[in-house]
Motif scaffolding. Structure first.
Motif, short mmCIF file in Angstrom:
data_model
loop_
_atom_site.label_atom_id
_atom_site.label_comp_id
_atom_site.label_asym_id
_atom_site.label_seq_id
_atom_site.Cartn_x
_atom_site.Cartn_y
_atom_site.Cartn_z
N LEU A 255 103.08 -8.46 34.27
CA LEU A 255 102.19 -7.76 33.34
C LEU A 255 101.12 -7.05 34.17
O LEU A 255 100.03 -7.57 34.37
CB LEU A 255 101.52 -8.76 32.37
CG LEU A 255 102.40 -9.42 31.32
CD1 LEU A 255 101.56 -10.36 30.46
CD2 LEU A 255 103.07 -8.38 30.42
N TYR A 256 101.41 -5.85 34.60
CA TYR A 256 100.51 -5.15 35.51
C TYR A 256 99.20 -4.77 34.81
O TYR A 256 98.11 -5.01 35.33
CB TYR A 256 101.20 -3.90 36.06
CG TYR A 256 102.52 -4.20 36.75
CD1 TYR A 256 102.54 -4.85 37.99
CD2 TYR A 256 103.73 -3.87 36.14
CE1 TYR A 256 103.74 -5.14 38.62
CE2 TYR A 256 104.93 -4.15 36.77
CZ TYR A 256 104.94 -4.79 38.01
OH TYR A 256 106.13 -5.07 38.61
N LEU A 257 99.30 -4.15 33.64
CA LEU A 257 98.10 -3.67 32.96
C LEU A 257 97.29 -4.82 32.38
O LEU A 257 96.06 -4.83 32.43
CB LEU A 257 98.48 -2.68 31.85
CG LEU A 257 99.17 -1.40 32.33
CD1 LEU A 257 99.49 -0.49 31.14
CD2 LEU A 257 98.29 -0.65 33.33
N ALA A 258 97.97 -5.81 31.80
CA ALA A 258 97.24 -6.95 31.24
C ALA A 258 96.52 -7.74 32.33
O ALA A 258 95.43 -8.27 32.09
CB ALA A 258 98.20 -7.85 30.46
N SER A 259 97.10 -7.81 33.51
CA SER A 259 96.43 -8.51 34.62
C SER A 259 95.17 -7.76 35.04
O SER A 259 94.14 -8.37 35.34
CB SER A 259 97.38 -8.66 35.80
OG SER A 259 98.46 -9.51 35.47
N LEU A 260 95.24 -6.44 35.04
CA LEU A 260 94.04 -5.64 35.32
C LEU A 260 92.99 -5.85 34.23
O LEU A 260 91.80 -6.00 34.53
CB LEU A 260 94.41 -4.17 35.43
CG LEU A 260 93.25 -3.19 35.64
CD1 LEU A 260 92.47 -3.53 36.90
CD2 LEU A 260 93.77 -1.75 35.69
N ALA A 261 93.44 -5.89 32.99
CA ALA A 261 92.52 -6.14 31.88
C ALA A 261 91.83 -7.49 32.05
O ALA A 261 90.61 -7.62 31.83
CB ALA A 261 93.26 -6.08 30.55
N LYS A 262 92.58 -8.49 32.44
CA LYS A 262 91.99 -9.82 32.67
C LYS A 262 90.89 -9.74 33.72
O LYS A 262 89.81 -10.33 33.56
CB LYS A 262 93.07 -10.81 33.11
CG LYS A 262 92.52 -12.19 33.46
CD LYS A 262 93.55 -13.04 34.16
CE LYS A 262 92.92 -14.30 34.75
NZ LYS A 262 93.85 -15.07 35.59
N SER A 263 91.12 -9.00 34.79
CA SER A 263 90.11 -8.88 35.85
C SER A 263 88.86 -8.20 35.33
O SER A 263 87.73 -8.61 35.65
CB SER A 263 90.68 -8.09 37.03
OG SER A 263 91.73 -8.79 37.64
N LEU A 264 89.02 -7.17 34.50
CA LEU A 264 87.86 -6.44 33.99
C LEU A 264 87.05 -7.29 33.01
O LEU A 264 85.82 -7.32 33.08
CB LEU A 264 88.33 -5.15 33.31
CG LEU A 264 88.84 -4.08 34.28
CD1 LEU A 264 89.54 -2.96 33.51
CD2 LEU A 264 87.69 -3.51 35.10
N TYR A 265 87.73 -8.00 32.12
CA TYR A 265 87.00 -8.90 31.22
C TYR A 265 86.34 -10.03 32.00
O TYR A 265 85.24 -10.47 31.66
CB TYR A 265 87.93 -9.45 30.15
CG TYR A 265 88.21 -8.48 29.01
CD1 TYR A 265 87.29 -8.31 27.98
CD2 TYR A 265 89.39 -7.76 28.96
CE1 TYR A 265 87.54 -7.43 26.94
CE2 TYR A 265 89.65 -6.86 27.92
CZ TYR A 265 88.73 -6.70 26.92
OH TYR A 265 88.96 -5.82 25.89
N GLY A 266 87.00 -10.48 33.05
CA GLY A 266 86.40 -11.52 33.89
C GLY A 266 85.14 -11.03 34.57
O GLY A 266 84.14 -11.76 34.66
N SER A 267 85.16 -9.79 35.04
CA SER A 267 83.96 -9.22 35.67
C SER A 267 82.84 -9.07 34.65
O SER A 267 81.67 -9.33 34.97
CB SER A 267 84.29 -7.85 36.29
OG SER A 267 85.22 -7.99 37.34
N ALA A 268 83.18 -8.66 33.42
CA ALA A 268 82.17 -8.55 32.37
C ALA A 268 81.57 -9.91 32.05
O ALA A 268 80.36 -10.05 31.81
CB ALA A 268 82.78 -7.92 31.13
N LYS A 269 82.41 -10.92 32.03
CA LYS A 269 81.92 -12.29 31.79
C LYS A 269 80.96 -12.71 32.90
O LYS A 269 79.88 -13.27 32.63
CB LYS A 269 83.12 -13.24 31.71
CG LYS A 269 82.76 -14.70 31.51
CD LYS A 269 84.03 -15.55 31.50
CE LYS A 269 83.71 -17.04 31.53
NZ LYS A 269 84.95 -17.85 31.60
#
Length: 288
Positions: A255-269
């Motif tokens: 899941l290339y895009l979802a993994s990137l999304a996880k990183s971005l939400y993690g950074s926001a957290k």
């Protein structure tokens, strides 16, 4: 019917309140913090003092808890509720967990003489309050027949998507699209402002295009007002993307895009946005 509801947070408390409107239900509630129980007790629920007491008379037990780790502790720890449930009672887990966890929980519940259904929901705080959630149910059809009157008290739609674990599996797909759609919208709107369009124009126009997810119209109004009060906390979205990534690994599907999304939400957290609504990804991406 003796019904117990465990987990009275943003979603669970509102779901339990709607169950009280069903005259066929005698509702018992339990939560780690006492304040949500007091409000429901005033509305007619019975307030338990422990997990075991909450379920000892239950025909059906609903759980709405924040993570697989919390479900594991609340259900299966030494003082957990599974051991205290009557033989033949039905446990309905509405928590968002990974499907392999749901299947394992079902096996362990069945080994204790219980029945199990996974029934996570599509919808956030307002649909939970309005009783308009969609239930994504994994389990046997006969269990759904028993549950339907109760689910109709809390939601407007029930989808039986397969055997145990498939409700949780479908919830993974729902949240994969939800998280990424919000990111795409936020990033696009921010670019639009840099290209000279007003924020108001973008908030009016972008969510109403045929290519936009319907939920974005409501989120756009909140973003316009700078209102990031949690309907669905960003930290929960980050957790759900972690579960999605784990599920994809188990299914051998990258899941290339979802993994990137996880990183971005993690950074926001990490930047302090975890307790805000997940739409606060817009504010995080737009920071100077």
């Amino acid at each position: 019917m003796n019904v117990t509801f465990i987990g009275l947070g943003i979603m669970g408390g509102r779901m339990a309140r709607n169950l009280l409107d069903n005259p066929a239900v005698s509702l018992t509630v339990f939560n780690r913090s006492p304040e949500p129980m007091a409000a429901l007790e005033s509305a007619g629920a019975t307030r338990a003092t422990s997990y075991a007491q909450a379920v000892e008379q239950a025909d059906i037990v609903f759980t709405m808890l924040p993570s697989p780790e919390v479900v594991e502790t609340v259900a299966f720890a030494e003082d957990g509720f599974v051991a205290a449930m009557p033989q033949g009672a039905l446990w309905v887990d509405c928590s968002t967990v990974n499907p392999s966890f749901s299947r394992d929980a079902a096996q362990r519940a069945q080994a204790s003489g219980l029945r199990f259904v996974d029934a996570p929901v599509a919808g956030t705080k307002q649909p939970a309050e309005d009783g308009t959630l969609t239930f994504l149910v994994g389990g046997e059809a006969r269990e759904l027949e028993t549950l339907e009157p109760l689910l109709e008290s809390m939601g407007r739609k029930t989808l039986h998507v397969g055997a145990v674990g498939q409700g949780s599996a479908f919830k993974m797909l729902v949240n994969a699209q939800l998280a990424q759609s919000m990111l795409v919208y936020a990033e696009t709107a921010l670019l639009g402002e840099k290209l000279g369009f007003s924020k108001d124009f973008l908030m009016d126009m972008l969510p109403n295009l045929p290519v936009s997810a319907p939920f974005l119209a409501g989120k756009a109004e909140l973003i316009r007002e700078g209102d990031y009060e949690a309907q669905f906390p960003l930290e929960w979205m980050h957790k759900d993307l972690h579960l999605l990534e784990q599920t994809a690994h188990e299914a051998d599907q990258p899941l290339y895009l979802a993994s990137l999304a996880k990183s971005l939400y993690g950074s926001a957290k990490q930047a302090g946005r975890g307790r805000d609504d997940f739409s606060a990804i817009h504010a995080f991406l737009g920071r100077e």
